[in-house]
Design a protein around this motif. Sequence first.
Motif, PDB file in Angstrom:
ATOM      1  N   VAL A 151      35.878  44.395 -22.399  1.00 51.33           N
ATOM      2  CA  VAL A 151      35.256  43.083 -22.262  1.00 51.33           C
ATOM      3  C   VAL A 151      33.752  43.301 -22.125  1.00 51.33           C
ATOM      4  O   VAL A 151      33.310  44.224 -21.419  1.00 51.33           O
ATOM      5  N   SER A 152      32.967  42.457 -22.780  1.00 55.42           N
ATOM      6  CA  SER A 152      31.514  42.625 -22.728  1.00 55.42           C
ATOM      7  C   SER A 152      30.939  42.086 -21.422  1.00 55.42           C
ATOM      8  O   SER A 152      31.600  41.347 -20.684  1.00 55.42           O
ATOM      9  N   GLU A 153      29.687  42.432 -21.186  1.00 58.40           N
ATOM     10  CA  GLU A 153      28.983  42.001 -19.977  1.00 58.40           C
ATOM     11  C   GLU A 153      28.864  40.486 -19.867  1.00 58.40           C
ATOM     12  O   GLU A 153      28.567  39.951 -18.786  1.00 58.40           O
ATOM     13  N   LEU A 154      29.086  39.776 -20.975  1.00 56.08           N
ATOM     14  CA  LEU A 154      28.932  38.326 -20.980  1.00 56.08           C
ATOM     15  C   LEU A 154      30.062  37.616 -20.249  1.00 56.08           C
ATOM     16  O   LEU A 154      29.944  36.427 -19.934  1.00 56.08           O
ATOM     17  N   MET A 155      31.158  38.320 -19.975  1.00 53.89           N
ATOM     18  CA  MET A 155      32.349  37.651 -19.434  1.00 53.89           C
ATOM     19  C   MET A 155      32.865  38.367 -18.187  1.00 53.89           C
ATOM     20  O   MET A 155      33.994  38.867 -18.154  1.00 53.89           O
ATOM     21  N   PRO A 156      32.067  38.401 -17.124  1.00 53.31           N
ATOM     22  CA  PRO A 156      32.502  39.099 -15.905  1.00 53.31           C
ATOM     23  C   PRO A 156      33.710  38.458 -15.235  1.00 53.31           C
ATOM     24  O   PRO A 156      34.520  39.150 -14.601  1.00 53.31           O
ATOM     25  N   TYR A 157      33.850  37.138 -15.351  1.00 57.40           N
ATOM     26  CA  TYR A 157      34.990  36.473 -14.712  1.00 57.40           C
ATOM     27  C   TYR A 157      36.278  36.715 -15.489  1.00 57.40           C
ATOM     28  O   TYR A 157      37.337  36.964 -14.891  1.00 57.40           O
ATOM     29  N   THR A 158      36.186  36.683 -16.815  1.00 57.20           N
ATOM     30  CA  THR A 158      37.362  36.998 -17.626  1.00 57.20           C
ATOM     31  C   THR A 158      37.805  38.433 -17.370  1.00 57.20           C
ATOM     32  O   THR A 158      39.012  38.729 -17.365  1.00 57.20           O
ATOM     33  N   ILE A 216      47.254  15.053 -24.347  1.00 55.83           N
ATOM     34  CA  ILE A 216      45.943  14.555 -23.924  1.00 55.83           C
ATOM     35  C   ILE A 216      44.852  15.512 -24.381  1.00 55.83           C
ATOM     36  O   ILE A 216      45.014  16.737 -24.296  1.00 55.83           O
ATOM     37  N   THR A 217      43.739  14.951 -24.847  1.00 54.77           N
ATOM     38  CA  THR A 217      42.609  15.727 -25.351  1.00 54.77           C
ATOM     39  C   THR A 217      41.376  15.504 -24.480  1.00 54.77           C
ATOM     40  O   THR A 217      41.087  14.370 -24.084  1.00 54.77           O
ATOM     41  N   LEU A 218      40.644  16.594 -24.212  1.00 56.08           N
ATOM     42  CA  LEU A 218      39.375  16.549 -23.482  1.00 56.08           C
ATOM     43  C   LEU A 218      38.319  17.282 -24.299  1.00 56.08           C
ATOM     44  O   LEU A 218      38.595  18.350 -24.842  1.00 56.08           O
ATOM     45  N   ILE A 219      37.115  16.723 -24.389  1.00 59.28           N
ATOM     46  CA  ILE A 219      36.035  17.328 -25.175  1.00 59.28           C
ATOM     47  C   ILE A 219      34.815  17.509 -24.289  1.00 59.28           C
ATOM     48  O   ILE A 219      34.403  16.572 -23.596  1.00 59.28           O
ATOM     49  N   THR A 220      34.233  18.712 -24.314  1.00 61.40           N
ATOM     50  CA  THR A 220      33.022  18.954 -23.544  1.00 61.40           C
ATOM     51  C   THR A 220      31.918  18.019 -24.020  1.00 61.40           C
ATOM     52  O   THR A 220      31.652  17.906 -25.215  1.00 61.40           O
ATOM     53  N   LYS A 221      31.241  17.380 -23.089  1.00 67.85           N
ATOM     54  CA  LYS A 221      30.213  16.404 -23.448  1.00 67.85           C
ATOM     55  C   LYS A 221      28.911  17.088 -23.883  1.00 67.85           C
ATOM     56  O   LYS A 221      28.582  18.194 -23.471  1.00 67.85           O
ATOM     57  N   ASN A 222      28.190  16.394 -24.764  1.00 72.02           N
ATOM     58  CA  ASN A 222      26.811  16.750 -25.138  1.00 72.02           C
ATOM     59  C   ASN A 222      26.658  18.175 -25.671  1.00 72.02           C
ATOM     60  O   ASN A 222      25.649  18.831 -25.427  1.00 72.02           O
ATOM     61  N   MET A 223      27.636  18.663 -26.437  1.00 71.49           N
ATOM     62  CA  MET A 223      27.537  20.034 -26.939  1.00 71.49           C
ATOM     63  C   MET A 223      27.035  20.112 -28.374  1.00 71.49           C
ATOM     64  O   MET A 223      26.554  21.145 -28.812  1.00 71.49           O
ATOM     65  N   CYS A 366      22.340  34.957 -32.579  1.00 71.08           N
ATOM     66  CA  CYS A 366      23.700  35.136 -32.056  1.00 71.08           C
ATOM     67  C   CYS A 366      23.727  35.630 -30.611  1.00 71.08           C
ATOM     68  O   CYS A 366      24.461  35.058 -29.794  1.00 71.08           O
ATOM     69  N   PRO A 367      22.976  36.664 -30.241  1.00 74.04           N
ATOM     70  CA  PRO A 367      23.078  37.142 -28.851  1.00 74.04           C
ATOM     71  C   PRO A 367      22.771  36.055 -27.822  1.00 74.04           C
ATOM     72  O   PRO A 367      23.522  35.882 -26.851  1.00 74.04           O
ATOM     73  N   GLY A 368      21.688  35.314 -28.031  1.00 75.58           N
ATOM     74  CA  GLY A 368      21.343  34.255 -27.092  1.00 75.58           C
ATOM     75  C   GLY A 368      22.345  33.127 -27.085  1.00 75.58           C
ATOM     76  O   GLY A 368      22.688  32.576 -26.030  1.00 75.58           O
ATOM     77  N   GLY A 369      22.837  32.765 -28.269  1.00 79.90           N
ATOM     78  CA  GLY A 369      23.809  31.683 -28.363  1.00 79.90           C
ATOM     79  C   GLY A 369      25.126  32.014 -27.694  1.00 79.90           C
ATOM     80  O   GLY A 369      25.694  31.189 -26.967  1.00 79.90           O
ATOM     81  N   VAL A 370      25.629  33.221 -27.931  1.00 82.14           N
ATOM     82  CA  VAL A 370      26.895  33.628 -27.311  1.00 82.14           C
ATOM     83  C   VAL A 370      26.735  33.760 -25.808  1.00 82.14           C
ATOM     84  O   VAL A 370      27.619  33.378 -25.027  1.00 82.14           O
ATOM     85  N   ARG A 371      25.591  34.278 -25.381  1.00 83.45           N
ATOM     86  CA  ARG A 371      25.342  34.412 -23.943  1.00 83.45           C
ATOM     87  C   ARG A 371      25.384  33.046 -23.248  1.00 83.45           C
ATOM     88  O   ARG A 371      26.004  32.888 -22.187  1.00 83.45           O
ATOM     89  N   ALA A 372      24.744  32.052 -23.852  1.00 85.68           N
ATOM     90  CA  ALA A 372      24.737  30.711 -23.265  1.00 85.68           C
ATOM     91  C   ALA A 372      26.144  30.108 -23.225  1.00 85.68           C
ATOM     92  O   ALA A 372      26.532  29.459 -22.239  1.00 85.68           O
ATOM     93  N   GLN A 373      26.914  30.328 -24.279  1.00 86.39           N
ATOM     94  CA  GLN A 373      28.269  29.782 -24.318  1.00 86.39           C
ATOM     95  C   GLN A 373      29.174  30.435 -23.287  1.00 86.39           C
ATOM     96  O   GLN A 373      29.988  29.765 -22.646  1.00 86.39           O
TER      97      GLN A 373
END
Length: 503
Positions: A151-158, A216-223, A366-373
Motif C-alpha cells: 500500500v502506498s504512503e497515500l493510504m495510511p488508514y487503508t 439507495i444512492t449517495l453522491i459526494t457533493k461538489n466534486m 497525477c501525483p497531486g490529484g491522487v494525493r488529494a483524493q
Amino acid sequence: MCHNHDILKSNNKDLQQIEKQWDRRNFLTKTSMGLGALALGSLLNTEKAFGAVNKSSSADAVLKAYNKNRLGLPHHMPKAKRIVYLFQSGGPSQLDMFDYKPKLKDMFGKDLPPSVRQGQRLTGMSAEQTVFPIAPSIMNFKQYGESRAWVSELMPYTAEVVDDLCFIKSMQTDAINHDPAITFMQTGNQLPGRPSIGSWLSYGLGSDNENLPTFITLITKNMGGQPLYSRLWGNGFLPTEHQGVQFRSGKDPVLYLSDPENYDGTDRRKMLDYLGKLNGIQHDAYGDPEINARMAQYEMAFRMQTSVPEVTDMSDEPDYIFDMYGEDSRDPGTYAANCLMARKLLEKDVKFVQLYHQGWDQHIGCPGGVRAQCKRTDQANAALIKDLKQRGMLEDTLVIWGGEFGRTVYSQGQLTPENYGRDHHPKAYTMWMAGAGVKPGFIYGETDDFSYNVVKDPVHVHDFHATLLHLFGIDHERLIFKHQGRRFRLTDVHGHVVKDLLT
C-alpha cells in the motif's frame, strides 16, 4: 349468421370495444399482468425477503424460508445480506496506490516497449503520441499486515485494515472511455438502458425493510469530474419500483417527500387511499403492472416521510464515530459523511447502498490529484470497515471499492521526476472487496512489471458481477428477465464465478 354478426358489430361500438379488449393478445396480456400483480404482492411481503428469518435456524430451514421468494431465490445459501459499493468514478491509478512496481524506478522516461503495448487500443488523448515515456510512481510503498499487501504512503488508514481486504489486482474491462466504462461496471453493458446491479438485486431478492427503499444512492457533493447519470442506478426494463433512490445532503434528502404547506399526513393518507381505488379500476381495465408499481412507490414514499428523517439524523452518533470517519463526516454530503450514512442505512437493512465519488481522472498532475483524493477518502474507507466489523455486520455485508478502469504506466503530456499524467487503461486495474464470503487478507491476480497486462488470474467485469451475485445466493445464469422477446441477465451471455476469492 356470421354475416349478421358482422352487421351487428359494425353498428355497435360497445361490442367493437369488448371484442377489441378481449381478443387473444389482450386476454393473454391481461392474465399475465395479473400474475405480475401477484408477484408484486409477494415482493412487498417482507416476511419472504432475505434476512427476515431467524439466523439461528438450520441451514435447510433458512434456505427453505428464503425460497418463498417469488422467483425461487436464492438458488443456494447466501453469504451476503447487504452490500455497499464505494464507486470511485474516473479511474483511480493503481500504480500510485496498490500495484507496486519497483523495477520501474530505473526506467524513468524510457519508451514503453511495443511488446508490452501489443497494439492495444488507445484513447483519443494518447493516440497521437509517438513515444510513451514510462512514469514510475513517486509514492513510497510498504507492506502491511499478515497478508503483506503493498500500500502506498497515500493510504495510511487503508493500510491498517489490509487483513480484512480481498485485493483483485487483475481486473479487466472492455471500455476505454468513461461513460461506457462506468455504464458497463454498473449495468453489465456499455450501452445505456440496462438495469443496474442494485436493481437486479432488488428484483431478485426484494426488500428487508418495508419503510426504506431496497436500493439507495449517495453522491459526494461538489466534486465535479466525469458526469454521473441517474440511469447508472436506474431500473432499465425492470419494473420501476426497483430503481435506485438518490439521497441528497441538505434539508430534504429525498425530493418531493415532504408534505406541501397546510397539508398533513392524514390528508396524504386519504389521498393515497382514493388514488389506490382509482388505480385499481385502471389496472382492472388495462392490466398494466406499472400501475401497481407506481402505487407501491407512492406507499413507500408515505412510509419514508417517517423513516428518512430518522435514518438521516446524525445527532445520535457519538463523537468517537465522527473522529473515526474523519472531520469531514460532520459535513453532510462529503464522502466521509456518506460513508457514515451508508453504515446507518445498512443497519436498517437497506440491501444495496451505492456511493459515487468523482474526481479520479488524472490526465495531468497525477501525483497531486491522487494525493488529494486519497486524503478525502482513505480514512472513511477504513472507518467503514472497522465500524461494520465492531458491530458484527461485516460478516454478512459485502463492501466493494473500485473504479471503471485503471491508469497507464506511461505519461500523458509532460513528464518530470515529480509530475506526470496517466491516461485510461482498461486491461489491468485494482479493486478490493471485504466482508461477506470473500477471503480476508487475500491478494488475487498479478500484472506484469509495467502494470499494463494481466499475467495471472484475470477477472473480467462479467466475472466480477457473477461472483457478486453468487455471494447473494444467486446463480447469475438463472436471474433472468424477459424483455422484448429476449431473455436478459446482468452478465449477458458471459461471466464465471471466481471461486478462489470466496471463503
